[in-house]
Write a protein that holds these residues in place. Structure first.
Motif, short mmCIF file in Angstrom:
data_model
loop_
_atom_site.label_atom_id
_atom_site.label_comp_id
_atom_site.label_asym_id
_atom_site.label_seq_id
_atom_site.Cartn_x
_atom_site.Cartn_y
_atom_site.Cartn_z
N LYS A 31 16.11 15.95 -0.49
CA LYS A 31 16.37 15.53 0.89
C LYS A 31 15.22 14.69 1.42
N LEU A 32 13.99 15.16 1.18
CA LEU A 32 12.83 14.40 1.62
C LEU A 32 12.78 13.03 0.95
N TYR A 51 22.59 9.49 3.75
CA TYR A 51 22.02 9.00 2.50
C TYR A 51 21.25 10.12 1.79
N ALA A 52 20.49 10.90 2.54
CA ALA A 52 19.75 12.02 1.95
C ALA A 52 20.71 12.99 1.26
N ILE A 56 20.84 14.28 -2.66
CA ILE A 56 20.94 15.69 -3.06
C ILE A 56 22.09 15.87 -4.05
N ILE A 57 23.24 15.29 -3.74
CA ILE A 57 24.42 15.42 -4.60
C ILE A 57 24.20 14.76 -5.95
N SER A 58 23.43 13.66 -5.97
CA SER A 58 23.19 12.96 -7.24
C SER A 58 22.46 13.83 -8.24
N ASP A 59 21.78 14.86 -7.78
CA ASP A 59 21.03 15.74 -8.68
C ASP A 59 21.94 16.70 -9.43
#
Length: 107
Positions: A31-32, A51-52, A56-59
């Motif tokens: 998130k950061l 966007y954050a 997060i979801i991309s991980d």
């Protein structure tokens, strides 16, 4: 035998807790990172938060950090933001340390 079972349950509980905390740390770091990249992309407010969440979801694509790195690297490149791979990875490391501190502090 009961002492052994108690110790085993205690170790299993600690392992589960440690895994949960590590998950929270990684979500916080991502998130950061997403907020940092959003700022570089000129996003603010709800757009930056959205966007954050994408970061997060991309991980969730694969184990490790490469999926997150590819996401932000691709977005920076698409927006013609000059940023070295080294700087992105270093920021990821620095934000990981910040996330650990925040989670440990209960934030």
């Amino acid at each position: 035998m009961a002492g052994f079972d108690d110790r085993k349950k205690g170790q299993e509980g600690k392992f589960a807790h440690d895994q949960e905390m590590e998950f929270k740390v990684m979500v916080r770091r991502n998130k950061l990172l997403g907020l940092w990249v959003a700022e570089l992309l000129g996003k603010t407010g709800a757009d930056a938060e959205a966007y954050a969440k994408e970061v997060i979801i991309s991980d969730m694509e694969e184990k490790g950090d490469e999926d997150v790195f590819r996401k932000v690297r691709g977005d920076l490149d698409a927006a013609n933001v000059e940023m070295s791979d080294h700087r992105v990875r270093r920021q990821m490391e620095e934000l990981l340390a910040s996330a650990r501190e925040q989670i440990a502090a209960g934030n």
